[in-house]
Design a protein around this motif. Structure first.
Motif, PDB file in Angstrom:
ATOM      1  N   GLU A   1      -4.042  -9.399  -5.704  1.00  0.00           N
ATOM      2  CA  GLU A   1      -3.214  -8.071  -5.291  1.00  0.00           C
ATOM      3  C   GLU A   1      -3.646  -7.061  -5.148  1.00  0.00           C
ATOM      4  N   ILE A   2      -3.278  -5.941  -4.455  1.00  0.00           N
ATOM      5  CA  ILE A   2      -3.546  -4.555  -4.228  1.00  0.00           C
ATOM      6  C   ILE A   2      -3.015  -3.740  -5.631  1.00  0.00           C
ATOM      7  N   HIS A   3      -3.698  -3.377  -6.258  1.00  0.00           N
ATOM      8  CA  HIS A   3      -3.106  -2.505  -7.304  1.00  0.00           C
ATOM      9  C   HIS A   3      -3.310  -1.004  -7.182  1.00  0.00           C
ATOM     10  N   ASP A   4      -2.480  -0.164  -7.757  1.00  0.00           N
ATOM     11  CA  ASP A   4      -2.524   1.385  -7.616  1.00  0.00           C
ATOM     12  C   ASP A   4      -3.190   1.366  -8.875  1.00  0.00           C
TER      13      ASP A   4
ATOM     14  N   GLU B   1      -6.771  -0.759  -5.247  1.00  0.00           N
ATOM     15  CA  GLU B   1      -7.940  -1.681  -5.523  1.00  0.00           C
ATOM     16  C   GLU B   1      -7.557  -3.378  -5.613  1.00  0.00           C
ATOM     17  N   VAL B   2      -8.454  -4.149  -5.135  1.00  0.00           N
ATOM     18  CA  VAL B   2      -8.262  -5.486  -5.046  1.00  0.00           C
ATOM     19  C   VAL B   2      -8.744  -6.180  -6.372  1.00  0.00           C
ATOM     20  N   CYS B   3      -7.564  -6.838  -6.848  1.00  0.00           N
ATOM     21  CA  CYS B   3      -7.523  -7.428  -8.116  1.00  0.00           C
ATOM     22  C   CYS B   3      -7.247  -8.974  -8.119  1.00  0.00           C
ATOM     23  N   VAL B   4      -7.992  -9.679  -9.051  1.00  0.00           N
ATOM     24  CA  VAL B   4      -7.979 -11.208  -9.044  1.00  0.00           C
ATOM     25  C   VAL B   4      -7.365 -11.420 -10.492  1.00  0.00           C
TER      26      VAL B   4
ATOM     27  N   ASP C   1     -13.272  -2.742  -5.276  1.00  0.00           N
ATOM     28  CA  ASP C   1     -13.190  -2.637  -3.682  1.00  0.00           C
ATOM     29  C   ASP C   1     -11.815  -2.194  -3.299  1.00  0.00           C
ATOM     30  N   LEU C   2     -11.691  -1.231  -2.550  1.00  0.00           N
ATOM     31  CA  LEU C   2     -10.516  -0.763  -2.021  1.00  0.00           C
ATOM     32  C   LEU C   2      -9.768  -1.255  -0.804  1.00  0.00           C
ATOM     33  N   ALA C   3      -8.622  -1.704  -0.609  1.00  0.00           N
ATOM     34  CA  ALA C   3      -8.146  -2.502   0.430  1.00  0.00           C
ATOM     35  C   ALA C   3      -6.538  -2.210   0.654  1.00  0.00           C
ATOM     36  N   ARG C   4      -6.044  -2.400   1.509  1.00  0.00           N
ATOM     37  CA  ARG C   4      -4.413  -2.655   1.784  1.00  0.00           C
ATOM     38  C   ARG C   4      -3.921  -4.256   2.030  1.00  0.00           C
ATOM     39  N   GLU C   5      -2.800  -4.501   1.644  1.00  0.00           N
ATOM     40  CA  GLU C   5      -2.190  -5.696   1.850  1.00  0.00           C
ATOM     41  C   GLU C   5      -1.089  -5.369   2.769  1.00  0.00           C
ATOM     42  N   ASP C   6      -0.843  -6.109   3.970  1.00  0.00           N
ATOM     43  CA  ASP C   6       0.259  -5.677   4.795  1.00  0.00           C
ATOM     44  C   ASP C   6       1.439  -6.585   4.478  1.00  0.00           C
ATOM     45  N   ASP C   7       2.505  -6.429   5.278  1.00  0.00           N
ATOM     46  CA  ASP C   7       3.500  -7.221   5.057  1.00  0.00           C
ATOM     47  C   ASP C   7       3.586  -8.672   5.017  1.00  0.00           C
ATOM     48  N   ASP C   8       2.665  -9.363   5.587  1.00  0.00           N
ATOM     49  CA  ASP C   8       2.426 -10.533   5.989  1.00  0.00           C
ATOM     50  C   ASP C   8       1.601 -11.126   5.136  1.00  0.00           C
ATOM     51  N   GLY C   9       0.961 -10.418   4.204  1.00  0.00           N
ATOM     52  CA  GLY C   9       0.024 -11.019   3.235  1.00  0.00           C
ATOM     53  C   GLY C   9      -1.276 -10.925   3.573  1.00  0.00           C
ATOM     54  N   TYR C  10      -1.860 -10.169   4.833  1.00  0.00           N
ATOM     55  CA  TYR C  10      -3.293 -10.115   5.156  1.00  0.00           C
ATOM     56  C   TYR C  10      -3.801  -8.911   4.348  1.00  0.00           C
TER      57      TYR C  10
ATOM     58  N   SER D   1     -12.692   0.460   1.829  1.00  0.00           N
ATOM     59  CA  SER D   1     -13.908   1.115   1.134  1.00  0.00           C
ATOM     60  C   SER D   1     -14.476   0.310   0.022  1.00  0.00           C
ATOM     61  N   ARG D   2     -15.726   0.748  -0.578  1.00  0.00           N
ATOM     62  CA  ARG D   2     -16.082   0.303  -1.931  1.00  0.00           C
ATOM     63  C   ARG D   2     -15.791   1.458  -2.813  1.00  0.00           C
TER      64      ARG D   2
END
Length: 523
Positions: free
Chosen positions: A354-357, A369-372, A403-412, A417-418
């Motif tokens: 998931e992407i967490h704020d 942030e990308v979280c597992v 790592d910073l990222a975003r998840e779109d509405d389709d789960g991609y 950036s790092r």
């Protein structure tokens, strides 16, 4: 031979794969045994391109038991950490198998490391024994004068004359390998992984490579097996499934790489972004290749690279994402869900990503942030002897990748950036702290900071900002001297490609270095 986790069938979709998947990790498991002891003895395991010969699983099974016996007589016991400083080779793969069969912990170390880089890792891991190829032995002895150093090239034949030993019974949760990863502050940290980490890699391995294993598969990568990408994205999962691996000690050359894959009929390849860019720049001829799947990861590939690969290599690229602490958790399988060029892909079956704020809340369509989710078989056990760093990395049931990222509405997922300033160059994760420490050992350097600058071929390059010591002359000669210093003490890929001289470094009101301001300078 183990059965694959997934079987392709008409109409199968991403949601089906996720819904149907369940982890099945045994309580007792040994990587060394699982990779070679259960396959047909005459099945090919390693194709040695430089020697024009093939080693079978039966030979690997017997040889790894004999090498384990030889290492045991030299004092290697269960739980001991043993360094392996060697390039892709039969001896390298064999060393991992033997150590795991003993219940010991393998410590892969890249041949590009200089004595300073080796010294820290070997000392921190507490290695009393190290295995090295001939070209690395002297560096290892300089780095660890009290360790027993074995020259694999010269001594392997003699070691394999030892009596074989029965493998040690290990639990899935027992440690198997220790890989150091670089951060931006402090020294490198050792990510300790359990034998069960293999199972965490399997969903990604099968889907990146389009439902591997398939009949007549042969896999190759130019990536060093000392990095988790070469070791756990290719070599070890391939051997687990009985897939032969092609290996060569040659330096990467785009035309040679294509000829190598063509000559041997390679069907699966892990090609880091830099390798693909070099191949495209060299206008390689991909006619006659047998590729059915190519995996790449480490930095985003644009739409043009995907188009080029399909036109000139005859295959699309499945991009993926992971890190040393939690590898192969996001990715693509183009035959099941559409690849969106530049995207890391979707969370793979079995892995919750998931992407967490900043408040720890999941966000969609926003950068975070990308979280597992933990637990997960692919996650490291801990940072070696760093409980505070481990607690900072894994909090409230989630591993924070930094790592910073975003998840779109389709789960991609889309990489941004790092968060921690780690420099990604040619597939290497470079911690600026280690370079800064090396530069500060030079008498002409008073203060320094290292940041990453975007580079079309390498992804990023290290750039050093140096405050000269009193009396030092800040000129081109000093630039070359500092670059040589880092090259000889650390590694070639860690050499600052540019050195800039400043009167002072930007800092916050609390005295902390502001790398962000320097990144703006680099841009």
């Amino acid at each position: 031979m183990p059965s694959p986790l997934f079987e392709p069938r008409p109409g199968i979709g991403y949601d089906d794969l996720r819904a149907e998947f369940r982890w099945s990790v045994p309580d007792e498991f040994n990587l060394g045994v699982a990779c070679v002891d259960g396959h047909p003895e005459d099945a090919p395991a390693l194709v040695l391109a430089d020697e024009a010969r093939t080693v079978t699983f039966g030979w690997l099974s017997d040889a790894s038991a004999r090498l384990a016996g030889a290492l045991a007589t030299r004092g290697v016991n269960r739980g001991d950490r043993v360094g392996i400083v060697a390039p892709q080779s039969l001896a390298t793969g064999l060393s991992h198998l033997a150590l795991w069969k003993l219940g010991a912990v393998s410590l892969p170390l890249a041949s590009v490391f200089g004595p300073d880089a080796l010294r820290y890792r070997i000392h921190d891991a507490g290695c009393s024994v190290a295995l090295g190829s001939s070209e690395n032995v002297e560096k290892v002895r300089e780095a660890a004068p009290s360790a027993s150093v074995i020259d694999l090239d010269r001594q392997l034949s003699q070691l394999l004359e030892s009596a074989p030993v029965a493998p040690t019974a290990t639990l899935s949760e027992d440690p198997a390998y220790l890989i150091y990863t670089s951060g931006t502050t402090g020294p490198p940290k050792g990510a300790l992984h359990a034998h069960r980490s293999l199972f965490g890699h399997l969903p990604g391995f099968e889907l990146y490579y389009e439902f591997a294993p398939r009949p007549n598969d042969l896999i190759w990568t130019p990536a060093d097996w000392a990095w988790i990408g070469g070791l756990m994205d290719v070599l070890i999962p391939a051997w687990y499934y009985g897939i032969p691996v092609l290996t060569t000690a040659r330096d990467f050359d785009p035309h040679d790489a294509v000829e190598l894959m063509r000559e041997h009929g390679v069907t699966l390849a892990f090609l880091p972004p830099t390798a693909l860019k070099m191949m495209r720049a060299a206008a390689v001829d991909g006619d006659g290749l047998s590729l059915r799947a190519v995996f790449s990861g480490g930095e985003p590939l644009g739409e043009e690279m995907h188009r080029w690969s399909l036109e000139h290599m005859g295959v699309s690229i499945n991009e993926g994402y992971g890190q040393t602490e939690a590898n192969l958790v996001v990715g693509n399988c183009g035959s099941v869900w559409p690849v969106r060029p530049g995207s890391m892909g979707k969370a793979l079956p079995g892995h919750d990503v998931e992407i967490h704020d900043e408040a720890g809340k999941r966000v969609i369509g926003e950068t975070g942030e990308v979280c597992v989710r933990s637990p997960d078989p692919v996650l490291m056990l801990n940072y070696w002897r760093q409980p505070e760093a481990t607690a900072e990395k894994v909090r409230d049931g989630w591993l924070l990748t930094g790592d910073l990222a975003r998840e779109d509405d389709d789960g991609y997922f889309w990489f941004v950036s790092r968060k921690d300033d780690v420099i990604s160059s040619m597939g290497y994760r470079i911690g600026p702290g280690e370079i800064e420490e090396s530069l500060l050992q030079h008498p002409a350097v008073a203060m320094c900071a290292v940041v990453g600058e975007p580079d079309e071929l390498r992804g990023q390059i290290p750039v050093a900002y140096v405050v000269p010591a009193p009396g030092a002359v800040a000129d081109d000669e000093l630039v070359r001297e500092l670059q040589t210093h880092v090259r000889t003490r650390l590694a070639a890929h860690e050499v600052p490609r540019r050195v800039m001289f400043l009167d002072d470094l930007p800092r916050t009101t609390t005295g902390k270095l502001m790398r962000r301001a320097l990144r703006f300078e680099a841009d």
